[in-house]
Every structure is written in C-alpha cells, then in structure tokens.
Design an enzyme around this catalytic site. Structure first.
Site, PDB file in Angstrom:
ATOM      1  N   ASN A   1      71.551 -76.693 -34.190  1.00  0.00           N
ATOM      2  CA  ASN A   1      70.633 -77.223 -33.403  1.00  0.00           C
ATOM      3  C   ASN A   1      69.563 -76.932 -34.005  1.00  0.00           C
ATOM      4  O   ASN A   1      68.860 -76.206 -34.949  1.00  0.00           O
ATOM      5  CB  ASN A   1      71.050 -76.557 -31.603  1.00  0.00           C
TER       6      ASN A   1
ATOM      7  N   THR B   1      74.516 -74.774 -23.476  1.00  0.00           N
ATOM      8  CA  THR B   1      74.758 -75.279 -21.587  1.00  0.00           C
ATOM      9  C   THR B   1      74.485 -77.087 -22.722  1.00  0.00           C
ATOM     10  O   THR B   1      75.300 -78.233 -22.295  1.00  0.00           O
ATOM     11  CB  THR B   1      73.917 -75.002 -21.203  1.00  0.00           C
TER      12      THR B   1
ATOM     13  N   GLU C   1      68.319 -69.753 -37.997  1.00  0.00           N
ATOM     14  CA  GLU C   1      67.107 -68.845 -38.360  1.00  0.00           C
ATOM     15  C   GLU C   1      68.347 -67.748 -39.090  1.00  0.00           C
ATOM     16  O   GLU C   1      69.397 -67.889 -38.450  1.00  0.00           O
ATOM     17  CB  GLU C   1      66.865 -68.499 -37.126  1.00  0.00           C
TER      18      GLU C   1
ATOM     19  N   VAL D   1      70.094 -71.177 -28.461  1.00  0.00           N
ATOM     20  CA  VAL D   1      70.501 -72.241 -29.412  1.00  0.00           C
ATOM     21  C   VAL D   1      70.841 -73.767 -28.576  1.00  0.00           C
ATOM     22  O   VAL D   1      71.354 -74.700 -29.242  1.00  0.00           O
ATOM     23  CB  VAL D   1      71.658 -71.318 -30.390  1.00  0.00           C
TER      24      VAL D   1
ATOM     25  N   ASP E   1      78.599 -67.674 -17.793  1.00  0.00           N
ATOM     26  CA  ASP E   1      77.018 -67.300 -18.506  1.00  0.00           C
ATOM     27  C   ASP E   1      76.340 -66.959 -16.717  1.00  0.00           C
ATOM     28  O   ASP E   1      76.462 -67.797 -15.833  1.00  0.00           O
ATOM     29  CB  ASP E   1      76.016 -67.614 -18.956  1.00  0.00           C
TER      30      ASP E   1
ATOM     31  N   LYS F   1      74.602 -67.137 -29.641  1.00  0.00           N
ATOM     32  CA  LYS F   1      73.450 -66.581 -29.791  1.00  0.00           C
ATOM     33  C   LYS F   1      72.629 -67.482 -28.376  1.00  0.00           C
ATOM     34  O   LYS F   1      72.161 -68.216 -28.117  1.00  0.00           O
ATOM     35  CB  LYS F   1      72.336 -66.687 -30.442  1.00  0.00           C
TER      36      LYS F   1
ATOM     37  N   CYS G   1      52.865 -82.679 -42.175  1.00  0.00           N
ATOM     38  CA  CYS G   1      51.676 -81.170 -41.130  1.00  0.00           C
ATOM     39  C   CYS G   1      53.052 -80.294 -41.937  1.00  0.00           C
ATOM     40  O   CYS G   1      53.662 -79.488 -42.362  1.00  0.00           O
ATOM     41  CB  CYS G   1      53.248 -80.976 -39.457  1.00  0.00           C
TER      42      CYS G   1
END
Length: 326
Positions: A271, A38, A244, A35, A61, A32, A282
């Site tokens: 990643n 590259t 995700e 993400v 791309d 996607k 946090c």
C-alpha cells in the site's frame, strides 16, 4: 527522476485469484500496524460478497476499525453491513471472551472465581498471565460463534503482527493453560474442596470440573478448525505492507512464522505507493519514490513466487461502502 518512476502497468496484479478460488473458507489479512490492513480486508470482503452467498468479516484487533471503515457500529455479534444482504461484520473483545469462558455464561468470570476467595483470585491471575491468552480466548470465542453460524467464507481483519502470530498459536496456548489448570487441581484439590462446600460447586453453581470440561470441548473445536487452517484449499493469509524497512522486516518475519504454522500465504498487498505526475514535480515526492522503489524491488526479489499487489497512496480517506468498493 526517471529511474524512480513506476508506471501504471506495474499495478496489474490483483487479488482476483483469491476471488476465483471457490474452495476458500478462511482468509486472514495481517501486517504491521498502520499499513492498511482494515481497508484491504474490507475491500476484499466487499468483492467476495459479489461472488459468494454469505461472507463474514471479523476484527480480532483490540483497536477495532471496522466500525470506522463502514461508518456503522459493530459489536461481538455478527451484524449485516448496510447496503448488503450477504455481508456481515463483528468485532471481538478478547478480554470479554476470557471472562465469558471462566464464567461459562451468565455472570462475569471475576464473579465466578470470587467464590473461591484467595484461591479463585490466584487462578484468575494465572489464567490472565499465560502469554498470549487474550489472543487465544479471542480465537476461541470466534470459533465458538462461527461454529454455530453458516458463512461460505470468513475474513479475519487481524491485529498487528505480534498479536496475530500469538493469535495463530492458540492450540499451543490452550495446551499450556489446560496443563496449568490440571496441575493446580491436583496440587490444591483438598484445599479447593474445602472452599467449594456441598456438591463441589461455587456459590453461583459453577464447578471447576465443568470449567475444565468446557475448555476440553473447546480444544476439540480448535483442533478441528486448526486442521482446516493448514489446508491451502481452505485457508490463505494475505500479507499487507508498505514499501519501508520496518514493514518489510515484519512481513518477512510473519511469512516465516506462517510457514512454520503450515498456513498458506501467496499474496502480498503493498500500500501507499507514490506515482510520478509530470505536471507536478516535487522534490520530497521524488525522494520518497526512490526509497519506495528500492524496497519494492526487494519485495519482488524476495517474493518472486508471490502475487504482489501494488496500491497507490490515495488523496483522501477510504471510508464508507462506495470508497471501499473502488
């Protein structure tokens, strides 16, 4: 939040198996948008350059990022990356590729087809309207250039998932394009001959039959290399994602499609993972780690036979040879 904590030992798997597989000739890196494709492909290319005699990194791309990643301008011709004597890179322009194919070199495709008047415009519009033709022509240009070069391994930094899947459907698209051209030639043959004039040639010397012959020859090259793409000893696809939902969904879709194309894939790079810091609590970080843990567990469950590589979210951009190498 201990249940969401990920420990450093979870990051042990790497892409070392790909570096060790000396038979590999083609490596695709895809996923996607946004993400880290590259960054992953550039880092992999640098590591491969330590193990192979010659490495070529190609971006297919349309929104090329290789130049930004290496702080060096690249174009449609392979160029050595600064600091290397065996690692080159190039960025393919799909729109330029189809025009070059239509023209057969020299003048632009638009000028070549302009000699046919309204009929030429119709044929050009047809060529550009075939679904996936920009990816197909990009693929054709890549193969044409690769065919004349000598690289031990070639890495493709691909476009986002949808483009990449069309990119890998090149043989089917080529068949459809050739079928349309042949159909037009039969249907409008007499009309085309009246437009062409003496010798059946366009004003710039181009001939429709020659165009078709070039496309047929190109299809022969495609068929040869496509056979290599289906050989797991020669080709593999590295999927890149983030923990995700949408990214996981696209990764599954891509793996299913790759299986249908008979292209090997056994590595997934995850990643932007967050890891806990004891001295820096946090609330948002903890919430995000919990979400990431859920999707990471799903990835490990779905792809238990895959090599899942986990990469942390870094505090700064990864640009330049030194950072990419790390």
């Amino acid at each position: 939040m201990a249940s969401a904590a990920l420990i450093d030992s979870d990051m042990e798997p790497t892409l070392q198996p790909i570096l060790d597989q000396k038979t590999l000739r083609w490596i695709f890196v895809g996923g996607k948008g946004g993400v880290g494709k590259t960054t992953t492909s550039c880092s992999l290319a640098i590591q491969l350059a330590k193990h192979r005699k010659s490495v070529l990194l190609i971006s297919t791309d349309p929104a090329h990022n290789l130049s930004d990643a290496f702080n060096q301008k690249f174009g449609k011709d392979a160029r050595l990356i600064n600091g290397f004597d065996n690692l080159s890179a190039m960025e393919i322009d799909p729109n330029g590729s189809i025009q070059d194919l239509l023209a057969g070199g020299g003048e632009s495709g638009e000028d070549a087809m302009a000699g046919l008047g309204g009929m030429g415009n119709m044929m050009q519009d047809l060529a550009f309207s075939i679904p996936g033709v920009d990816e197909a022509m990009s693929f054709a240009e890549v193969l044409k250039q690769v065919k004349s070069m000598s690289y031990e391994v070639i890495i493709f930094d691909t476009a986002p998932t949808g483009h990449t899947l069309r990119f890998l459907q090149f043989p089917t698209v080529m068949e459809k394009a050739l079928s349309k051209v042949s159909q037009l030639s039969r249907q409008f043959g007499p009309m085309l001959n009246s437009f062409l004039g003496g010798g059946g040639r366009l004003p710039n010397g181009q001939n429709i039959d020659e165009l078709v012959e070039k496309m047929e020859a190109l299809r022969g090259t495609i068929s040869e290399v496509n056979g290599q793409f289906k050989d797991a000893d020669l080709t593999t696809f590295v999927c890149v994602c983030i923990p995700e939902f949408l990214s996981l969904y696209e990764t599954e879709r891509m793996i299913q499609e790759l299986n249908s194309y008979e292209i090997d894939t056994h590595s997934i790079v995850v990643n932007q993972l967050l890891f806990p810091k004891q001295d820096n609590p946090c609330e948002q970080c903890n919430a995000r780690r919990k979400m990431q843990k859920k999707y990471l567990e799903q990835i490990e469950e779905l792809y238990d036979e895959f090599n899942v590589v986990k990469m942390p979210l870094l505090v700064e951009e990864v640009r330049g040879k030194e950072k990419l190498e790390k």
